[in-house]
Design a protein around this motif. Sequence first.
Motif, short mmCIF file in Angstrom:
data_model
loop_
_atom_site.label_atom_id
_atom_site.label_comp_id
_atom_site.label_asym_id
_atom_site.label_seq_id
_atom_site.Cartn_x
_atom_site.Cartn_y
_atom_site.Cartn_z
N VAL A 102 0.83 -1.21 0.00
CA VAL A 102 0.00 0.00 0.00
C VAL A 102 0.87 1.26 0.00
N PRO A 103 0.87 2.04 -1.10
CA PRO A 103 1.60 3.30 -1.15
C PRO A 103 0.94 4.37 -0.28
N TYR A 104 1.62 5.50 -0.13
CA TYR A 104 1.15 6.60 0.71
C TYR A 104 -0.22 7.11 0.29
N ASP A 105 -0.45 7.24 -1.02
CA ASP A 105 -1.65 7.90 -1.51
C ASP A 105 -2.78 6.95 -1.86
N ALA A 106 -2.69 5.70 -1.43
CA ALA A 106 -3.79 4.76 -1.68
C ALA A 106 -5.04 5.23 -0.93
N GLN A 107 -6.18 5.00 -1.57
CA GLN A 107 -7.46 5.42 -0.99
C GLN A 107 -8.37 4.22 -0.82
N PRO A 108 -9.15 4.17 0.27
CA PRO A 108 -10.09 3.05 0.47
C PRO A 108 -11.03 2.91 -0.72
N GLY A 109 -11.16 1.69 -1.21
CA GLY A 109 -12.06 1.41 -2.31
C GLY A 109 -11.48 1.70 -3.68
N ASP A 110 -10.25 2.19 -3.75
CA ASP A 110 -9.60 2.49 -5.03
C ASP A 110 -8.35 1.64 -5.15
N ASP A 111 -8.40 0.63 -6.01
CA ASP A 111 -7.27 -0.29 -6.16
C ASP A 111 -6.22 0.20 -7.15
N THR A 112 -6.47 1.32 -7.82
CA THR A 112 -5.60 1.73 -8.92
C THR A 112 -4.24 2.21 -8.43
N ARG A 113 -4.12 2.60 -7.16
CA ARG A 113 -2.85 3.13 -6.66
C ARG A 113 -2.07 2.11 -5.84
N LEU A 114 -2.52 0.89 -5.79
CA LEU A 114 -1.83 -0.14 -5.02
C LEU A 114 -0.61 -0.64 -5.79
N LEU A 115 0.39 -1.06 -5.05
CA LEU A 115 1.57 -1.71 -5.64
C LEU A 115 1.32 -3.21 -5.62
N THR A 116 0.74 -3.71 -6.69
CA THR A 116 0.35 -5.11 -6.73
C THR A 116 1.57 -6.02 -6.89
N TYR A 117 1.39 -7.26 -6.48
CA TYR A 117 2.48 -8.23 -6.66
C TYR A 117 2.79 -8.41 -8.14
N ARG A 118 1.79 -8.25 -8.98
CA ARG A 118 2.03 -8.34 -10.43
C ARG A 118 2.96 -7.21 -10.89
N ALA A 119 2.78 -6.02 -10.33
CA ALA A 119 3.64 -4.89 -10.69
C ALA A 119 5.06 -5.12 -10.21
N ILE A 120 5.21 -5.70 -9.03
CA ILE A 120 6.54 -6.02 -8.52
C ILE A 120 7.21 -7.03 -9.44
N LYS A 121 6.46 -8.03 -9.85
CA LYS A 121 6.98 -9.02 -10.79
C LYS A 121 7.47 -8.35 -12.07
N ALA A 122 6.70 -7.41 -12.58
CA ALA A 122 7.08 -6.74 -13.82
C ALA A 122 8.37 -5.95 -13.64
N ALA A 123 8.52 -5.30 -12.49
CA ALA A 123 9.74 -4.52 -12.24
C ALA A 123 10.97 -5.42 -12.17
N PHE A 124 10.83 -6.56 -11.51
CA PHE A 124 11.95 -7.50 -11.45
C PHE A 124 12.22 -8.11 -12.82
N HIS A 125 11.17 -8.43 -13.53
CA HIS A 125 11.34 -9.06 -14.85
C HIS A 125 12.07 -8.14 -15.81
N ALA A 126 11.87 -6.83 -15.66
CA ALA A 126 12.51 -5.86 -16.56
C ALA A 126 14.00 -5.70 -16.28
N SER A 127 14.48 -6.29 -15.19
CA SER A 127 15.89 -6.16 -14.81
C SER A 127 16.69 -7.38 -15.26
N LYS A 128 17.93 -7.13 -15.68
CA LYS A 128 18.84 -8.20 -16.07
C LYS A 128 19.63 -8.75 -14.89
N ALA A 129 19.40 -8.21 -13.71
CA ALA A 129 20.17 -8.61 -12.53
C ALA A 129 20.09 -10.11 -12.30
N SER A 130 21.18 -10.68 -11.83
CA SER A 130 21.22 -12.12 -11.55
C SER A 130 20.60 -12.47 -10.21
#
Length: 248
Positions: A102-130
């Motif tokens: 949950v980021p700072y500006d998340a609002q009750p009932g609004d899922d659009t500002r959440l840091l979803t596990y899917r988004a975390i996956k995408a950030a890691f996937h975009a990295s070449k790190a071992s």
Amino acid sequence: MMPPQPAVTGQTYAVVVGISDYQALTYANGDLRYADKDARQFIQFLQSRWGGRVATSHIRLLTNRQATSANIFEALRLFRKADAGDRVILYFSGHGMPDSLVPYDAQPGDDTRLLTYRAIKAAFHASKASTKLCITDACLSGGMTQSTQSQTLAESIAREGGKTGTVAMLLASRSTESAVETGRLAGGAFTHYLLKGLYGQADLNRDKIVTIRELHRYVSPQVKQITRGKQAPVFYGRFSDDLALSHL
């Protein structure tokens, strides 16, 4: 017996988030006390010799009102600078939900500002790190180990990152548990013992290296004890038990 893997074989890039003061909350209905402090202490570890003396330019720190959804997503672009042989770390201390942080500006009932596990996956996937580490001191964070379409987040990141990649998730609690803050420790129980372990308390065989297995063996009972069994950390992913996280 093979020696432990080095803590860092290349460069380290870290996004560190700590949110105590939420936009939609107050101390009376859910604000935290120590999450921002915990995040700063984690950075102190990264910049110490124990953590590999990570350069300030390789760290993005977001606390409280800085840690908006947009700012976190922008910070995660840092991981794209990593090459093979490098390490990326996401550390998050704050509120968690079954499928998101949950980021700072998340609002009750609004899922659009959440840091979803899917988004975390995408950030890691975009990295070449071992090596990719996700460390969360948040309620319900063990949900990252839950299967989605027959695959957990860690398994998905590891599979898409290639067979030689290391993915480790160091999570404060099981998927049904809260992550406890305590005035006695002046911080989150998980981060408190995580850092104590990394600074040397977890070096169980006294070889001057803290491996991920040693860290779990130290952190888990400590957290369980101080929370009276209400919180059990989860270390999950695809990694060698000898993955070194700290050199003393």
